[in-house]
Design a protein around this motif. Structure first.
Motif, PDB file in Angstrom:
ATOM      1  N   LEU A 166     -24.880  -5.478  28.420  1.00 45.60           N
ATOM      2  CA  LEU A 166     -24.795  -4.955  27.062  1.00 45.60           C
ATOM      3  C   LEU A 166     -24.779  -6.124  26.084  1.00 45.60           C
ATOM      4  CD1 LEU A 166     -24.230  -2.593  25.046  1.00 45.60           C
ATOM      5  CD2 LEU A 166     -21.809  -3.088  25.369  1.00 45.60           C
ATOM      6  N   ALA A 167     -25.821  -6.231  25.282  1.00 45.89           N
ATOM      7  CA  ALA A 167     -25.860  -7.291  24.274  1.00 45.89           C
ATOM      8  C   ALA A 167     -25.530  -6.691  22.919  1.00 45.89           C
ATOM      9  CB  ALA A 167     -27.249  -7.926  24.245  1.00 45.89           C
ATOM     10  N   ILE A 168     -24.633  -7.350  22.195  1.00 45.40           N
ATOM     11  CA  ILE A 168     -24.284  -6.910  20.846  1.00 45.40           C
ATOM     12  C   ILE A 168     -24.683  -8.025  19.897  1.00 45.40           C
ATOM     13  CG2 ILE A 168     -22.445  -6.109  19.318  1.00 45.40           C
ATOM     14  CD1 ILE A 168     -20.790  -5.537  21.877  1.00 45.40           C
ATOM     15  N   LEU A 169     -25.612  -7.708  19.000  1.00 48.30           N
ATOM     16  CA  LEU A 169     -26.088  -8.724  18.066  1.00 48.30           C
ATOM     17  C   LEU A 169     -25.608  -8.347  16.676  1.00 48.30           C
ATOM     18  CD1 LEU A 169     -29.708  -8.931  19.482  1.00 48.30           C
ATOM     19  CD2 LEU A 169     -27.795 -10.428  20.005  1.00 48.30           C
ATOM     20  N   ASP A 170     -24.716  -9.149  16.150  1.00 49.57           N
ATOM     21  CA  ASP A 170     -24.160  -8.851  14.832  1.00 49.57           C
ATOM     22  C   ASP A 170     -24.894  -9.703  13.802  1.00 49.57           C
ATOM     23  OD1 ASP A 170     -22.685  -8.151  12.654  1.00 49.57           O
ATOM     24  OD2 ASP A 170     -20.756  -8.833  13.428  1.00 49.57           O
ATOM     25  N   GLU A 171     -25.820  -9.067  13.128  1.00 53.65           N
ATOM     26  CA  GLU A 171     -26.650  -9.797  12.165  1.00 53.65           C
ATOM     27  C   GLU A 171     -26.001  -9.769  10.790  1.00 53.65           C
ATOM     28  OE1 GLU A 171     -28.706 -11.655  13.397  1.00 53.65           O
ATOM     29  OE2 GLU A 171     -28.570 -10.726  15.356  1.00 53.65           O
ATOM     30  N   THR A 172     -24.916 -10.536  10.678  1.00 49.22           N
ATOM     31  CA  THR A 172     -24.130 -10.542   9.452  1.00 49.22           C
ATOM     32  C   THR A 172     -24.840 -11.254   8.305  1.00 49.22           C
ATOM     33  OG1 THR A 172     -23.108 -12.481  10.378  1.00 49.22           O
ATOM     34  CG2 THR A 172     -21.852 -10.455  10.470  1.00 49.22           C
ATOM     35  N   ASP A 173     -25.703 -12.161   8.673  1.00 45.36           N
ATOM     36  CA  ASP A 173     -26.230 -13.069   7.662  1.00 45.36           C
ATOM     37  C   ASP A 173     -27.353 -12.420   6.864  1.00 45.36           C
ATOM     38  OD1 ASP A 173     -27.493 -16.489   7.845  1.00 45.36           O
ATOM     39  OD2 ASP A 173     -27.124 -15.150   6.176  1.00 45.36           O
ATOM     40  N   SER A 174     -27.035 -12.013   5.646  1.00 46.58           N
ATOM     41  CA  SER A 174     -28.065 -11.363   4.829  1.00 46.58           C
ATOM     42  C   SER A 174     -29.121 -12.372   4.403  1.00 46.58           C
ATOM     43  CB  SER A 174     -27.435 -10.698   3.612  1.00 46.58           C
ATOM     44  OG  SER A 174     -26.639 -11.645   2.936  1.00 46.58           O
ATOM     45  N   GLY A 175     -28.823 -13.653   4.606  1.00 46.64           N
ATOM     46  CA  GLY A 175     -29.787 -14.695   4.265  1.00 46.64           C
ATOM     47  C   GLY A 175     -30.809 -14.960   5.364  1.00 46.64           C
ATOM     48  N   LEU A 176     -30.806 -14.120   6.409  1.00 49.39           N
ATOM     49  CA  LEU A 176     -31.787 -14.307   7.476  1.00 49.39           C
ATOM     50  C   LEU A 176     -33.204 -14.288   6.917  1.00 49.39           C
ATOM     51  CD1 LEU A 176     -30.923 -12.109  10.594  1.00 49.39           C
ATOM     52  CD2 LEU A 176     -30.667 -14.559  10.271  1.00 49.39           C
ATOM     53  N   ASP A 177     -33.947 -15.337   7.182  1.00 49.32           N
ATOM     54  CA  ASP A 177     -35.325 -15.320   6.695  1.00 49.32           C
ATOM     55  C   ASP A 177     -36.214 -14.586   7.697  1.00 49.32           C
ATOM     56  OD1 ASP A 177     -35.665 -17.083   8.753  1.00 49.32           O
ATOM     57  OD2 ASP A 177     -35.743 -18.848   7.479  1.00 49.32           O
ATOM     58  N   ILE A 178     -37.450 -14.412   7.312  1.00 47.11           N
ATOM     59  CA  ILE A 178     -38.358 -13.593   8.099  1.00 47.11           C
ATOM     60  C   ILE A 178     -38.558 -14.190   9.495  1.00 47.11           C
ATOM     61  CG2 ILE A 178     -40.762 -14.342   7.782  1.00 47.11           C
ATOM     62  CD1 ILE A 178     -39.541 -10.942   6.883  1.00 47.11           C
ATOM     63  N   ASP A 179     -38.534 -15.519   9.560  1.00 50.63           N
ATOM     64  CA  ASP A 179     -38.660 -16.228  10.827  1.00 50.63           C
ATOM     65  C   ASP A 179     -37.545 -15.859  11.778  1.00 50.63           C
ATOM     66  OD1 ASP A 179     -40.803 -17.852  10.958  1.00 50.63           O
ATOM     67  OD2 ASP A 179     -39.615 -19.717  11.084  1.00 50.63           O
ATOM     68  N   ALA A 180     -36.316 -15.919  11.250  1.00 52.24           N
ATOM     69  CA  ALA A 180     -35.142 -15.624  12.064  1.00 52.24           C
ATOM     70  C   ALA A 180     -35.157 -14.158  12.499  1.00 52.24           C
ATOM     71  CB  ALA A 180     -33.879 -15.947  11.282  1.00 52.24           C
ATOM     72  N   LEU A 181     -35.557 -13.281  11.605  1.00 53.47           N
ATOM     73  CA  LEU A 181     -35.670 -11.858  11.947  1.00 53.47           C
ATOM     74  C   LEU A 181     -36.631 -11.651  13.104  1.00 53.47           C
ATOM     75  CD1 LEU A 181     -36.009  -9.923   8.554  1.00 53.47           C
ATOM     76  CD2 LEU A 181     -34.116  -9.851  10.170  1.00 53.47           C
ATOM     77  N   ARG A 182     -37.774 -12.335  13.017  1.00 52.66           N
ATOM     78  CA  ARG A 182     -38.787 -12.180  14.067  1.00 52.66           C
ATOM     79  C   ARG A 182     -38.292 -12.711  15.398  1.00 52.66           C
ATOM     80  NH1 ARG A 182     -43.451 -13.522  10.547  1.00 52.66           N
ATOM     81  NH2 ARG A 182     -44.095 -11.498   9.734  1.00 52.66           N
ATOM     82  N   ILE A 183     -37.539 -13.808  15.347  1.00 48.75           N
ATOM     83  CA  ILE A 183     -37.026 -14.394  16.591  1.00 48.75           C
ATOM     84  C   ILE A 183     -36.080 -13.413  17.283  1.00 48.75           C
ATOM     85  CG2 ILE A 183     -35.514 -16.202  17.508  1.00 48.75           C
ATOM     86  CD1 ILE A 183     -36.745 -17.993  15.190  1.00 48.75           C
ATOM     87  N   VAL A 184     -35.179 -12.846  16.495  1.00 47.53           N
ATOM     88  CA  VAL A 184     -34.220 -11.887  17.054  1.00 47.53           C
ATOM     89  C   VAL A 184     -34.954 -10.667  17.606  1.00 47.53           C
ATOM     90  CG1 VAL A 184     -32.335 -10.306  16.481  1.00 47.53           C
ATOM     91  CG2 VAL A 184     -32.339 -12.612  15.541  1.00 47.53           C
ATOM     92  N   ALA A 185     -35.862 -10.137  16.793  1.00 48.98           N
ATOM     93  CA  ALA A 185     -36.558  -8.915  17.180  1.00 48.98           C
ATOM     94  C   ALA A 185     -37.415  -9.139  18.424  1.00 48.98           C
ATOM     95  CB  ALA A 185     -37.424  -8.437  16.027  1.00 48.98           C
ATOM     96  N   ASN A 186     -38.135 -10.230  18.431  1.00 49.46           N
ATOM     97  CA  ASN A 186     -38.997 -10.561  19.554  1.00 49.46           C
ATOM     98  C   ASN A 186     -38.162 -10.704  20.831  1.00 49.46           C
ATOM     99  OD1 ASN A 186     -41.336 -11.477  20.887  1.00 49.46           O
ATOM    100  ND2 ASN A 186     -40.774 -13.616  20.471  1.00 49.46           N
ATOM    101  N   GLY A 187     -37.010 -11.373  20.705  1.00 48.88           N
ATOM    102  CA  GLY A 187     -36.122 -11.548  21.856  1.00 48.88           C
ATOM    103  C   GLY A 187     -35.638 -10.213  22.377  1.00 48.88           C
ATOM    104  N   VAL A 188     -35.147  -9.388  21.485  1.00 47.50           N
ATOM    105  CA  VAL A 188     -34.628  -8.078  21.914  1.00 47.50           C
ATOM    106  C   VAL A 188     -35.735  -7.262  22.572  1.00 47.50           C
ATOM    107  CG1 VAL A 188     -33.749  -5.854  21.077  1.00 47.50           C
ATOM    108  CG2 VAL A 188     -32.758  -7.992  20.234  1.00 47.50           C
ATOM    109  N   ASN A 189     -36.899  -7.243  21.945  1.00 47.66           N
ATOM    110  CA  ASN A 189     -37.989  -6.431  22.484  1.00 47.66           C
ATOM    111  C   ASN A 189     -38.450  -6.927  23.856  1.00 47.66           C
ATOM    112  OD1 ASN A 189     -37.945  -4.705  20.273  1.00 47.66           O
ATOM    113  ND2 ASN A 189     -39.392  -5.953  19.116  1.00 47.66           N
ATOM    114  N   LYS A 190     -38.437  -8.239  24.044  1.00 50.65           N
ATOM    115  CA  LYS A 190     -38.893  -8.774  25.338  1.00 50.65           C
ATOM    116  C   LYS A 190     -37.835  -8.636  26.423  1.00 50.65           C
ATOM    117  CE  LYS A 190     -42.615 -11.822  24.180  1.00 50.65           C
ATOM    118  NZ  LYS A 190     -43.014 -13.156  23.751  1.00 50.65           N
ATOM    119  N   LEU A 191     -36.574  -8.620  26.029  1.00 52.30           N
ATOM    120  CA  LEU A 191     -35.516  -8.644  27.044  1.00 52.30           C
ATOM    121  C   LEU A 191     -34.998  -7.261  27.397  1.00 52.30           C
ATOM    122  CD1 LEU A 191     -33.636 -11.756  25.651  1.00 52.30           C
ATOM    123  CD2 LEU A 191     -35.027 -11.678  27.722  1.00 52.30           C
ATOM    124  N   LYS A 192     -35.373  -6.271  26.597  1.00 53.35           N
ATOM    125  CA  LYS A 192     -34.807  -4.959  26.919  1.00 53.35           C
ATOM    126  C   LYS A 192     -35.464  -4.387  28.166  1.00 53.35           C
ATOM    127  CE  LYS A 192     -37.399  -1.734  24.090  1.00 53.35           C
ATOM    128  NZ  LYS A 192     -37.400  -0.879  22.898  1.00 53.35           N
TER     129      LYS A 192
END
Ligand SMILES: Nc1ncnc2c1ncn2[C@@H]1O[C@H](COP(=O)(O)OP(=O)(O)O)[C@@H](O)[C@H]1O
Ligand SMILES: [Mg+2]
Length: 250
Positions: A166-192
């Motif tokens: 069970l991975a819990i990703l707390d994306e608290t940082d509203s300053g996440l840029d598009i790059d960081a968003l893509r990294i998180v999303a890509n990781g989650v999508n590939k690892l699920k």
């Protein structure tokens, strides 16, 4: 996999979670949304077992087992991963070496020997290729001078290596840029996979354009006031949270 029943939690005698019910099955991605201060990070911390919060009522059950008495380390060894668990800078310790230590500690806790070096190398290679992480990054000093995107990359790499249930990703940082968003999303999508589950916490609808959740829950004032499918995230995008606050007080 995860079952939360009527969970109440406080900090310094102030009640923050006021009766959370949530079931997460293997293979599912859940998004938890809600305005600032609604208790999202508290929920993540309580699931991970952080000690500053007192569970005053209810339970957190992982694979049929009540986690009440388990420390954060024990929970981690049972397969719960919380992002930002290791936000520290460690000069002189590389991303790779830190990861080797973390993996071997986790194996030790389960009564296993250290992972043989060749196996470790293979795993690192496989996961870094999957996530398109380059060699140079792996030899950098942990978190030292990392940009927002690099911190995310490191977290997602940790998640990939530890293969949590069970991975819990707390994306608290509203300053996440598009790059960081893509990294998180890509990781989650590939690892699920059908065997693991992910809870993504965000007040940021944009992340959910990249990660498509199976379920969306809205937290307000320590309670889940609405649950739905991915369309709920779009509805929130359009209408904001206020309409739910009104519903919640009826
Ligand atoms: N360690 C703490 N001590 C005191 N109050 C806290 C602590 N952590 C959270 N809170 C309070 O609990 C409420 C929920 O916070 P939090 O879970 O961080 O919300 P969110 O992540 O949804 O923005 C807020 O009112 C916050 O001030
Ligand atoms: Mg938060």
């Amino acid at each position: 996999m995860l079952k939360i029943n009527d969970l109440h939690a406080s900090v310094d005698d102030k009640e923050i979670l006021k009766g959370i019910n949530l079931t997460v099955n293997a293979g599912e991605v859940h998004a938890i949304m809600g305005p600032n201060g609604s208790g999202k990070s508290t929920l993540a911390s309580v699931i991970a077992g952080k000690e500053e919060f007192d569970v005053t009522k209810g339970s957190v059950i992982l694979d049929g087992e009540d986690l009440e008495e388990e420390s954060p380390e024990e929970r981690a060894h049972k397969g719960i991963f919380l992002s930002f668990q290791y936000p520290v800078e460690i000069p002189g310790v590389s991303v790779t070496n830190f990861m080797k230590t973390a993996i071997n500690e986790s194996r030790k806790a389960r009564g296993l020997e250290d992972m043989p070096a060749n196996e470790m190398l293979k795993l690192i290679r496989e996961k870094s290729e999957l996530l398109e992480i380059d060699r140079k990054f792996l030899s950098r000093s942990l978190n030292e001078g990392f940009s927002g995107g690099e911190k995310k990359r490191n977290e997602i790499f940790q998640m990939a290596m530890l293969e949590p249930k069970l991975a819990i990703l707390d994306e608290t940082d509203s300053g996440l840029d598009i790059d960081a968003l893509r990294i998180v999303a890509n990781g989650v999508n590939k690892l699920k996979s059908k065997d693991n589950a992910v809870i993504v916490i965000t007040h940021y609808q944009r992340l959910l354009e990249y990660i498509v959740p199976d379920f969306v829950h809205v937290l307000h004032n320590g309670k889940i006031v609405k649950s739905g499918g991915k369309e709920l995230a779009h509805e929130l995008e359009e209408k904001g949270y206020d309409w739910l606050k009104q519903e919640a007080t009826v």
